[in-house]
Design a protein around this motif. Sequence first.
Motif, PDB file in Angstrom:
ATOM      1  N   GLU A   1       0.847  -1.188   0.000  1.00 42.98           N
ATOM      2  CA  GLU A   1       0.000   0.000   0.000  1.00 42.98           C
ATOM      3  C   GLU A   1       0.883   1.238   0.000  1.00 42.98           C
ATOM      4  OE1 GLU A   1      -3.250   0.137   2.733  1.00 42.98           O
ATOM      5  OE2 GLU A   1      -3.515  -2.043   2.718  1.00 42.98           O
ATOM      6  N   ILE A   2       0.672   2.121  -0.976  1.00 46.11           N
ATOM      7  CA  ILE A   2       1.391   3.387  -1.068  1.00 46.11           C
ATOM      8  C   ILE A   2       0.437   4.495  -0.639  1.00 46.11           C
ATOM      9  CG2 ILE A   2       2.590   4.989  -2.600  1.00 46.11           C
ATOM     10  CD1 ILE A   2       3.325   2.604  -4.352  1.00 46.11           C
ATOM     11  N   LEU A   3       0.859   5.301   0.318  1.00 45.41           N
ATOM     12  CA  LEU A   3       0.005   6.315   0.924  1.00 45.41           C
ATOM     13  C   LEU A   3       0.697   7.676   0.870  1.00 45.41           C
ATOM     14  CD1 LEU A   3      -0.728   4.248   4.169  1.00 45.41           C
ATOM     15  CD2 LEU A   3      -2.172   4.321   2.122  1.00 45.41           C
ATOM     16  N   THR A   4      -0.076   8.704   0.601  1.00 41.74           N
ATOM     17  CA  THR A   4       0.445  10.069   0.609  1.00 41.74           C
ATOM     18  C   THR A   4      -0.733  11.025   0.655  1.00 41.74           C
ATOM     19  OG1 THR A   4       2.047  11.566  -0.447  1.00 41.74           O
ATOM     20  CG2 THR A   4       0.546  10.363  -1.915  1.00 41.74           C
ATOM     21  N   SER A   5      -0.478  12.323   0.575  1.00 44.11           N
ATOM     22  CA  SER A   5      -1.575  13.287   0.546  1.00 44.11           C
ATOM     23  C   SER A   5      -2.214  13.309  -0.844  1.00 44.11           C
ATOM     24  CB  SER A   5      -1.070  14.686   0.899  1.00 44.11           C
ATOM     25  OG  SER A   5      -0.278  15.209  -0.148  1.00 44.11           O
ATOM     26  N   ALA A   6      -3.413  13.874  -0.921  1.00 42.87           N
ATOM     27  CA  ALA A   6      -4.126  13.922  -2.204  1.00 42.87           C
ATOM     28  C   ALA A   6      -3.352  14.740  -3.240  1.00 42.87           C
ATOM     29  CB  ALA A   6      -5.525  14.510  -1.990  1.00 42.87           C
ATOM     30  N   THR A   7      -2.731  15.826  -2.809  1.00 44.04           N
ATOM     31  CA  THR A   7      -1.968  16.653  -3.747  1.00 44.04           C
ATOM     32  C   THR A   7      -0.741  15.914  -4.262  1.00 44.04           C
ATOM     33  OG1 THR A   7      -2.705  18.672  -2.634  1.00 44.04           O
ATOM     34  CG2 THR A   7      -0.750  18.842  -4.028  1.00 44.04           C
ATOM     35  N   GLU A   8       0.009  15.294  -3.357  1.00 53.16           N
ATOM     36  CA  GLU A   8       1.219  14.582  -3.775  1.00 53.16           C
ATOM     37  C   GLU A   8       0.884  13.366  -4.630  1.00 53.16           C
ATOM     38  OE1 GLU A   8       4.339  15.864  -3.149  1.00 53.16           O
ATOM     39  OE2 GLU A   8       3.143  17.528  -2.401  1.00 53.16           O
ATOM     40  N   LYS A   9      -0.288  12.773  -4.426  1.00 53.19           N
ATOM     41  CA  LYS A   9      -0.733  11.621  -5.211  1.00 53.19           C
ATOM     42  C   LYS A   9      -0.690  11.928  -6.708  1.00 53.19           C
ATOM     43  CE  LYS A   9      -4.832   8.598  -5.733  1.00 53.19           C
ATOM     44  NZ  LYS A   9      -5.179   8.803  -7.148  1.00 53.19           N
ATOM     45  N   GLN A  10      -1.145  13.118  -7.081  1.00 54.67           N
ATOM     46  CA  GLN A  10      -1.188  13.475  -8.502  1.00 54.67           C
ATOM     47  C   GLN A  10       0.209  13.450  -9.121  1.00 54.67           C
ATOM     48  OE1 GLN A  10      -3.813  17.042  -9.221  1.00 54.67           O
ATOM     49  NE2 GLN A  10      -3.876  17.052  -6.985  1.00 54.67           N
ATOM     50  N   PHE A  11       1.177  13.975  -8.397  1.00 58.13           N
ATOM     51  CA  PHE A  11       2.546  14.043  -8.920  1.00 58.13           C
ATOM     52  C   PHE A  11       3.204  12.666  -8.930  1.00 58.13           C
ATOM     53  CE2 PHE A  11       1.724  18.400  -7.708  1.00 58.13           C
ATOM     54  CZ  PHE A  11       2.401  19.144  -8.650  1.00 58.13           C
ATOM     55  N   ILE A  12       2.931  11.850  -7.916  1.00 57.00           N
ATOM     56  CA  ILE A  12       3.550  10.526  -7.843  1.00 57.00           C
ATOM     57  C   ILE A  12       3.018   9.621  -8.950  1.00 57.00           C
ATOM     58  CG2 ILE A  12       3.668   8.418  -6.430  1.00 57.00           C
ATOM     59  CD1 ILE A  12       3.849  10.293  -3.980  1.00 57.00           C
ATOM     60  N   GLU A  13       1.736   9.717  -9.238  1.00 60.02           N
ATOM     61  CA  GLU A  13       1.144   8.857 -10.260  1.00 60.02           C
ATOM     62  C   GLU A  13       1.492   9.313 -11.678  1.00 60.02           C
ATOM     63  OE1 GLU A  13      -2.665   6.917  -7.958  1.00 60.02           O
ATOM     64  OE2 GLU A  13      -3.026   8.653  -9.254  1.00 60.02           O
ATOM     65  N   ASP A  14       1.793  10.598 -11.852  1.00 57.18           N
ATOM     66  CA  ASP A  14       2.220  11.116 -13.161  1.00 57.18           C
ATOM     67  C   ASP A  14       3.588  11.750 -12.978  1.00 57.18           C
ATOM     68  OD1 ASP A  14       2.707  12.390 -15.540  1.00 57.18           O
ATOM     69  OD2 ASP A  14       0.705  13.267 -15.732  1.00 57.18           O
ATOM     70  N   ASN A  15       4.638  10.974 -13.239  1.00 56.77           N
ATOM     71  CA  ASN A  15       5.975  11.447 -12.876  1.00 56.77           C
ATOM     72  C   ASN A  15       6.551  12.485 -13.839  1.00 56.77           C
ATOM     73  OD1 ASN A  15       6.747   9.875 -15.072  1.00 56.77           O
ATOM     74  ND2 ASN A  15       7.567   8.210 -13.811  1.00 56.77           N
ATOM     75  N   HIS A  16       5.749  12.959 -14.809  1.00 52.17           N
ATOM     76  CA  HIS A  16       6.201  14.068 -15.646  1.00 52.17           C
ATOM     77  C   HIS A  16       5.725  15.420 -15.115  1.00 52.17           C
ATOM     78  CE1 HIS A  16       7.853  11.398 -18.592  1.00 52.17           C
ATOM     79  NE2 HIS A  16       6.692  10.811 -18.819  1.00 52.17           N
ATOM     80  N   LEU A  17       4.776  15.406 -14.184  1.00 53.64           N
ATOM     81  CA  LEU A  17       4.189  16.665 -13.730  1.00 53.64           C
ATOM     82  C   LEU A  17       5.217  17.574 -13.072  1.00 53.64           C
ATOM     83  CD1 LEU A  17       0.681  15.761 -12.232  1.00 53.64           C
ATOM     84  CD2 LEU A  17       1.186  17.001 -14.350  1.00 53.64           C
ATOM     85  N   PHE A  18       6.081  16.994 -12.239  1.00 49.62           N
ATOM     86  CA  PHE A  18       7.015  17.840 -11.493  1.00 49.62           C
ATOM     87  C   PHE A  18       8.011  18.531 -12.410  1.00 49.62           C
ATOM     88  CE2 PHE A  18      10.977  18.359  -8.933  1.00 49.62           C
ATOM     89  CZ  PHE A  18      10.501  19.372  -8.116  1.00 49.62           C
ATOM     90  N   SER A  19       8.589  17.795 -13.360  1.00 55.11           N
ATOM     91  CA  SER A  19       9.546  18.429 -14.269  1.00 55.11           C
ATOM     92  C   SER A  19       8.857  19.478 -15.139  1.00 55.11           C
ATOM     93  CB  SER A  19      10.246  17.378 -15.138  1.00 55.11           C
ATOM     94  OG  SER A  19       9.315  16.600 -15.858  1.00 55.11           O
TER      95      SER A  19
END
Length: 299
Positions: free
Chosen positions: A82-100
């Motif tokens: 199980e991978i857990l994080t905040s709702a905001t960080e979830k978006q970036f973790i699931e789409d690893n191009h968002l941060f760059s």
Amino acid sequence: MRLVKINGNSYYIPAPANIGVFQFKDKYALLVDCGDNKQQARRIDEIIKEQKLSVKYIVNTHNHIDHCGGNGYFQERSPGLEILTSATEKQFIEDNHLFSNLLYGGQAPHELRRHFSKNPALTVTDTLVPGTCRINDEKFEIHSLPGHSPGQIGLATRDRVCYLGDALFSAEKLRKYSLPFLFDIAAQLETYQTLSRLEYDHFVLGHAETVYDQPQLLQLVDLNRSLLLESIELAREILSQPKTREELLEEISILRDLPLDFKEYYFSLSTVSAIITYLYDQKQLVYQVENGKLYYYTG
């Protein structure tokens, strides 16, 4: 790398980005962050297995690759993870191009994207909100610590150990990087207030060579806050004359002797942008567009 006991069932693994470890009674383990890449994750997994434990949960404090780059390794090798994080960080973790892309302000070039694309497509199992939560019948406290990242969280255990991610930087890191990456200055200043109110016995930072007690943490909060306020004041002084964002970064990088390569340039430009936003929202700056350039200056 080695497993270091802090208190009770709460441990950490010293690493380039420190790994929190909580041991459950059923021999499962919870990780707070999981390393930068498969190689680090493999070594973390070996250390956990040496203790006859299995990784069942990962709490990512935030989406930066040095804290979640091992997610894919554990997802492939740990059934039921199980991978857990905040709702905001979830978006970036699931789409690893968002941060760059966020750093660049558009579709980022490969030279920037390659640093942040170390995970396969994965799904965050569930999201965490500030307050008390239960994981595997154990009680944890989740704290909202935005600033360095928009949805960063910290996790505290019943052993009075609190894992803070990159909510603070050690004195050693600040000597090397006097302008650390920050996404939201106003949020970071609020996070300093939050950290000052936390009442735990032990604090683990993402990038530090020691575990801090509460008095040491308060001293570090003051150091981080004072250096940030110095950077804000320096920017305000430079902007007594009209400057573009890039010109402001140029002057700060010269005055602070910042070690900039391609990636660090965009990290620093993001911090400078956050400082401009903070000053502008405080009504301390105005702007003008002239000959295709956007200038900010004190009004």
